[in-house]
Design a protein around this motif. Structure first.
Motif, PDB file in Angstrom:
ATOM      1  N   VAL A   9       0.832  -1.210   0.000  1.00 20.93           N
ATOM      2  CA  VAL A   9       0.000   0.000   0.000  1.00 20.93           C
ATOM      3  C   VAL A   9       0.863   1.255   0.000  1.00 20.93           C
ATOM      4  CG1 VAL A   9      -1.678   1.307   1.356  1.00 20.93           C
ATOM      5  CG2 VAL A   9      -1.946  -1.158   1.094  1.00 20.93           C
ATOM      6  N   PHE A  10       1.942   1.238   0.799  1.00 21.61           N
ATOM      7  CA  PHE A  10       2.845   2.391   0.837  1.00 21.61           C
ATOM      8  C   PHE A  10       3.503   2.628  -0.516  1.00 21.61           C
ATOM      9  CE2 PHE A  10       7.224   3.893   1.421  1.00 21.61           C
ATOM     10  CZ  PHE A  10       6.968   5.152   1.956  1.00 21.61           C
ATOM     11  N   LEU A  11       3.955   1.562  -1.178  1.00 18.84           N
ATOM     12  CA  LEU A  11       4.579   1.711  -2.490  1.00 18.84           C
ATOM     13  C   LEU A  11       3.581   2.197  -3.528  1.00 18.84           C
ATOM     14  CD1 LEU A  11       6.843  -1.482  -2.617  1.00 18.84           C
ATOM     15  CD2 LEU A  11       7.561   0.884  -2.273  1.00 18.84           C
ATOM     16  N   ALA A  12       2.352   1.694  -3.470  1.00 15.06           N
ATOM     17  CA  ALA A  12       1.344   2.122  -4.442  1.00 15.06           C
ATOM     18  C   ALA A  12       1.009   3.598  -4.284  1.00 15.06           C
ATOM     19  CB  ALA A  12       0.087   1.259  -4.294  1.00 15.06           C
ATOM     20  N   VAL A  13       0.842   4.046  -3.028  1.00 15.16           N
ATOM     21  CA  VAL A  13       0.524   5.455  -2.792  1.00 15.16           C
ATOM     22  C   VAL A  13       1.693   6.343  -3.192  1.00 15.16           C
ATOM     23  CG1 VAL A  13      -0.029   7.149  -1.009  1.00 15.16           C
ATOM     24  CG2 VAL A  13      -1.151   4.922  -0.993  1.00 15.16           C
ATOM     25  N   SER A  14       2.913   5.906  -2.871  1.00 20.18           N
ATOM     26  CA  SER A  14       4.105   6.704  -3.232  1.00 20.18           C
ATOM     27  C   SER A  14       4.252   6.819  -4.740  1.00 20.18           C
ATOM     28  CB  SER A  14       5.358   6.067  -2.624  1.00 20.18           C
ATOM     29  OG  SER A  14       5.257   5.996  -1.225  1.00 20.18           O
ATOM     30  N   LEU A  15       4.053   5.713  -5.459  1.00 19.67           N
ATOM     31  CA  LEU A  15       4.143   5.769  -6.912  1.00 19.67           C
ATOM     32  C   LEU A  15       3.030   6.627  -7.518  1.00 19.67           C
ATOM     33  CD1 LEU A  15       5.058   2.049  -7.727  1.00 19.67           C
ATOM     34  CD2 LEU A  15       6.554   4.052  -7.854  1.00 19.67           C
ATOM     35  N   ALA A  16       1.836   6.567  -6.927  1.00 21.04           N
ATOM     36  CA  ALA A  16       0.745   7.402  -7.438  1.00 21.04           C
ATOM     37  C   ALA A  16       1.045   8.879  -7.247  1.00 21.04           C
ATOM     38  CB  ALA A  16      -0.564   7.021  -6.737  1.00 21.04           C
ATOM     39  N   ILE A  17       1.595   9.255  -6.078  1.00 22.68           N
ATOM     40  CA  ILE A  17       1.943  10.661  -5.827  1.00 22.68           C
ATOM     41  C   ILE A  17       3.067  11.111  -6.754  1.00 22.68           C
ATOM     42  CG2 ILE A  17       2.878  12.243  -4.113  1.00 22.68           C
ATOM     43  CD1 ILE A  17       1.408  10.651  -1.972  1.00 22.68           C
ATOM     44  N   ALA A  18       4.071  10.255  -6.943  1.00 17.32           N
ATOM     45  CA  ALA A  18       5.179  10.611  -7.836  1.00 17.32           C
ATOM     46  C   ALA A  18       4.695  10.762  -9.273  1.00 17.32           C
ATOM     47  CB  ALA A  18       6.273   9.551  -7.749  1.00 17.32           C
ATOM     48  N   GLY A  19       3.826   9.856  -9.709  1.00 12.37           N
ATOM     49  CA  GLY A  19       3.292   9.973 -11.061  1.00 12.37           C
ATOM     50  C   GLY A  19       2.459  11.220 -11.252  1.00 12.37           C
ATOM     51  N   LEU A  20       1.666  11.585 -10.226  1.00 18.37           N
ATOM     52  CA  LEU A  20       0.870  12.802 -10.310  1.00 18.37           C
ATOM     53  C   LEU A  20       1.766  14.039 -10.369  1.00 18.37           C
ATOM     54  CD1 LEU A  20      -1.988  14.038 -10.255  1.00 18.37           C
ATOM     55  CD2 LEU A  20      -1.829  14.086  -7.763  1.00 18.37           C
ATOM     56  N   ALA A  21       2.864  14.034  -9.566  1.00 15.94           N
ATOM     57  CA  ALA A  21       3.781  15.170  -9.594  1.00 15.94           C
ATOM     58  C   ALA A  21       4.464  15.306 -10.947  1.00 15.94           C
ATOM     59  CB  ALA A  21       4.822  15.025  -8.481  1.00 15.94           C
TER      60      ALA A  21
END
Length: 304
Positions: A9-21
């Motif tokens: 879950v932590f990796l998925a949220v981090s990747l989603a935030i990085a992709g959005l940025a």
């Protein structure tokens, strides 16, 4: 599995935030275009606002140019030069009363108010507040910009005096002052830059200075324009005129600062009475009240 699930879950949220940025960050081409034309983003926002609010402006905007001319002067005093700014202004004067009235209606229905007269009164007050809110915002912008220009114009006059006494002409001195004063006041530098552009385009110095006084709305700049025009017309020394004028400007700025300082005790009276004095009274009197209660209550209980 209990440890693996939080990690995923932590990796998925981090990747989603990085992709959005990465998706929201401008590309290198967009950065270069922004560097070449820094006002393009602001213009796009203004055009979007005009497209959204513009159709509602027809309900409250005047039809003749004579009625819009004073408003355009006020926009210039506030530093707003977009030609369709009046559409946004009148569009907000149409939409804000409806929005404020709707919010007041929802608030009263939420609180359970059913009186029709009271509801109509609150709706009318909310609509009036929304109608006059653009006027208040424009007034605050004009006042802040005039104050900034007035406080920095004595320094510009001193720089002009130094340039004239150093041998520069009035036009060259005005261009030099525009470059130097930009560090301290962007608004004044912009107005002086427009004046330089008008003179380069072929307008007379008198007309350019009159337009400068009209755009800023500062009385002292109107006096400055009149002084330079008379000095140029009658052949008097511009250096001496600028020296007297800069001394007078510094005196006016000092008087206004002293006036604002004299108003501070009166402005502090209300916060002192409403906020500070009650707290001080509670801190001072609460221990004494507690001690009196502890001494008096046993006596009252014994007497009863």
């Amino acid at each position: 599995m209990t440890i693996l699930f939080p990690i995923l879950v932590f990796l998925a949220v981090s990747l989603a935030i990085a992709g959005l940025a990465v998706w929201m960050s401008p590309t290198r081409t967009a950065q270069r275009l922004q560097a070449v034309a820094p006002s393009a983003g602001k213009a796009n926002w203004t055009e979007t606002a005009v497209r959204i609010v513009g159709p509602f402006a027809q309900l409250s905007s005047p039809t003749g140019d004579a009625a819009l001319s004073p408003l355009r002067v006020r926009f210039l005093n506030a530093g707003i030069r977009y030609p369709d700014a009046y559409l946004v202004y009148f569009g907000m004067k149409t939409l804000l009363p409806l929005g404020f009235a709707a919010l007041a209606f929802l608030g009263m229905r939420t609180t359970g108010a059913t009186d029709g007269t009271e509801m109509m009164l609150y709706l009318a007050v909310a609509a009036l507040a929304g109608c006059y809110l653009p006027n208040m915002v424009l007034y605050v912008l004009i006042r802040a910009r005039r104050r900034e220009i007035f406080e920095n114009f004595p320094d510009a006059a001193d720089l002009m005096l130094v340039c004239v006494e150093a041998g520069l002409g009035l036009d060259a001195g005005l261009a030099k002052v525009t470059e130097e004063i930009q560090v301290k006041s962007v608004a004044l530098a912009q107005e002086l830059h427009w004046t330089n552009l008008e003179m380069r385009a072929g307008a007379t110095r008198e007309k350019s200075l009159r337009n400068l006084a009209l755009r800023t709305g500062v009385e002292e700049i109107g006096t400055f324009a009149t002084m330079l025009t008379q000095s140029d017309r009658f052949g008097t020394s511009i250096g001496e005129s600028l020296r007297v004028f800069s001394d007078d400007l510094r005196h006016k700025r000092q008087v206004r600062a002293e006036e604002q300082a004299a108003k501070v005790p009166t402005k502090m009276l209300l916060p002192l009475v409403l906020c500070i004095f009650p707290c001080i009274s509670m801190v001072i009197l609460t221990p004494a009240v507690i001690r009196i209660i502890r001494m008096v209550m046993p006596m009252l209980n014994g007497a009863s």
